[in-house]
Design an enzyme around this catalytic site. Sequence first.
Site, PDB file in Angstrom:
ATOM      1  CG  ASP A  81     -43.782  17.868  19.106  1.00 35.49           C
ATOM      2  OD1 ASP A  81     -43.527  17.124  18.145  1.00 35.49           O
ATOM      3  OD2 ASP A  81     -44.928  18.025  19.578  1.00 35.49           O
ATOM      4  CG  ASP A 103     -43.319  19.949  10.680  1.00 35.56           C
ATOM      5  OD1 ASP A 103     -43.286  19.697   9.453  1.00 35.56           O
ATOM      6  OD2 ASP A 103     -44.376  19.963  11.345  1.00 35.56           O
ATOM      7  CD  GLU A 133     -44.913  16.227   9.777  1.00 34.71           C
ATOM      8  OE1 GLU A 133     -44.662  16.491  10.969  1.00 34.71           O
ATOM      9  OE2 GLU A 133     -45.969  16.569   9.205  1.00 34.71           O
ATOM     10  N   GLY A 180     -54.832  16.272  17.856  1.00 37.78           N
ATOM     11  CA  GLY A 180     -56.038  16.680  18.580  1.00 37.78           C
ATOM     12  C   GLY A 180     -57.045  15.555  18.706  1.00 37.78           C
ATOM     13  CB  SER A 210     -54.186  11.707  21.806  1.00 35.36           C
ATOM     14  OG  SER A 210     -53.065  12.115  22.533  1.00 35.36           O
ATOM     15  CG  ASP A 231     -49.875  17.685  23.805  1.00 31.98           C
ATOM     16  OD1 ASP A 231     -50.142  17.664  25.024  1.00 31.98           O
ATOM     17  OD2 ASP A 231     -49.598  18.741  23.216  1.00 31.98           O
ATOM     18  CB  THR A 232     -54.921  15.232  22.574  1.00 30.07           C
ATOM     19  OG1 THR A 232     -54.468  16.192  21.612  1.00 30.07           O
ATOM     20  CG2 THR A 232     -56.393  15.444  22.854  1.00 30.07           C
TER      21      THR A 232
HETATM   22  P1  13P Z   1     -51.907  14.394  19.914  1.00 30.11           P
HETATM   23  O1  13P Z   1     -52.127  15.659  20.687  1.00 30.11           O
HETATM   24  O2  13P Z   1     -52.986  14.135  18.935  1.00 30.11           O
HETATM   25  O3  13P Z   1     -51.587  13.271  20.816  1.00 30.11           O
HETATM   26  O4  13P Z   1     -50.585  14.654  19.010  1.00 30.11           O
HETATM   27  C1  13P Z   1     -49.357  14.853  19.629  1.00 30.11           C
HETATM   28  C2  13P Z   1     -48.273  15.117  18.640  1.00 30.11           C
HETATM   29  O5  13P Z   1     -48.254  14.613  17.540  1.00 30.11           O
HETATM   30  C3  13P Z   1     -47.192  16.004  19.082  1.00 30.11           C
HETATM   31  O6  13P Z   1     -46.253  16.214  18.052  1.00 30.11           O
HETATM   32  O1  G3H Z   2     -48.238  18.589  17.828  1.00 28.04           O
HETATM   33  C1  G3H Z   2     -48.706  19.429  18.571  1.00 28.04           C
HETATM   34  C2  G3H Z   2     -48.652  19.258  20.047  1.00 28.04           C
HETATM   35  O2  G3H Z   2     -49.853  18.680  20.507  1.00 28.04           O
HETATM   36  C3  G3H Z   2     -48.341  20.563  20.702  1.00 28.04           C
HETATM   37  O3  G3H Z   2     -49.426  21.407  20.776  1.00 28.04           O
HETATM   38  O4  G3H Z   2     -48.641  23.594  19.931  1.00 28.04           O
HETATM   39  O5  G3H Z   2     -50.574  23.444  21.532  1.00 28.04           O
HETATM   40  O6  G3H Z   2     -48.248  22.997  22.306  1.00 28.04           O
HETATM   41  P1  G3H Z   2     -49.210  22.957  21.149  1.00 28.04           P
HETATM   42 ZN    ZN Z   3     -47.107  16.219  16.115  1.00 27.40          ZN
END
Ligand code: 13P
Ligand code: G3H
Ligand code: ZN
Length: 285
Positions: A81, A103, A133, A180, A210, A231-232
């Site tokens: 990612d 990215d 991206e 976030g 999220s 993720d969040t």
């Molecule tokens: P969120 O943490 O807002 O869900 O975003 C996740 C993300 O885009 C990881 O690349």
């Molecule tokens: O896009 C970002 C993801 O939420 C990953 O977050 O860099 O804190 O692991 P991180």
């Molecule tokens: Zn992302």
Amino acid sequence: MLVTGKEILDHAHEHGYAVGAFNVNNMEIVQAIINAAEETNSPVIMQASQGALKYAGVEYISAMVKVAAEKAKVPVALHLDHGTNFEQIIMCIRNGFTSVMIDASKHELDKNIEITKNIVGIAHAAGVSVEAEIGKIGGTEDDITVDEKEATFTDPDEAEKLVKETGLDSLAIAVGTAHGPYKGEPKLDFDRITTIKERLNIPLVLHGSSGVPEESIKKAVERGINKINIDTDIRMSFNEAVRKFANENPDIYDPRKLLGPGREAAKNIIADKMRMFGSAGKAWR
Ligand code: 13P
Ligand code: G3H
Ligand code: ZN
């Protein structure tokens, strides 16, 4: 079983649904994701950020996801990612990642094309898929006005040029989401998704998903989003369950008992997302 990101996303693109791409940082999250995927019979993408690789190590992430994928009946891809570093991308490919994101969105179009094209050449030679991206997705903490925000959205002409000149497999677009937790409700530019989908006809990726309301997610999928990054929401559900258990059981110090409720809570929200994205029941082998 472990498959390429392209195999998973081409199926989603062809059949008009989206696959969840969930961020992994430890064993409990890997198990939460694979258990949710098996429960819903859903293809799934497990992705590791540069922060995850720093925390757990690329070998641990890769080994955990491979074990999960080998034991599972559903298709699983292992994806990097927000890769920004050439050496790290090579390291992921060497460690068996089946998909990487380059990215280069902070650069101007020509530089983005140059960097992305180089990674596509190397990754495709190794049988690894590539997400790129264009536009700026940013964080919810970025304090910018609506007009300023729209100026950072993906330009369809630029997106078309990036795709044509690089041969990338999937594209992350900026259409109103941010990484976030959100302060207010995110407003997505659905018409922009439609325009980009019609022009490119490839799998599209939504980051910062999220906290985006179910109705908006479903509309984004109808318009052509095929990969949804979460993720969040995983962090929050895990955190809430672990804290609740720890507060209610101050004498328990066994990590299995403390983290187990986090794993279960994460599994439940991930399974809900899979149903929401339309990937439930779509595992094709
Ligand atoms: P969120 O943490 O807002 O869900 O975003 C996740 C993300 O885009 C990881 O690349
Ligand atoms: O896009 C970002 C993801 O939420 C990953 O977050 O860099 O804190 O692991 P991180
Ligand atoms: Zn992302």
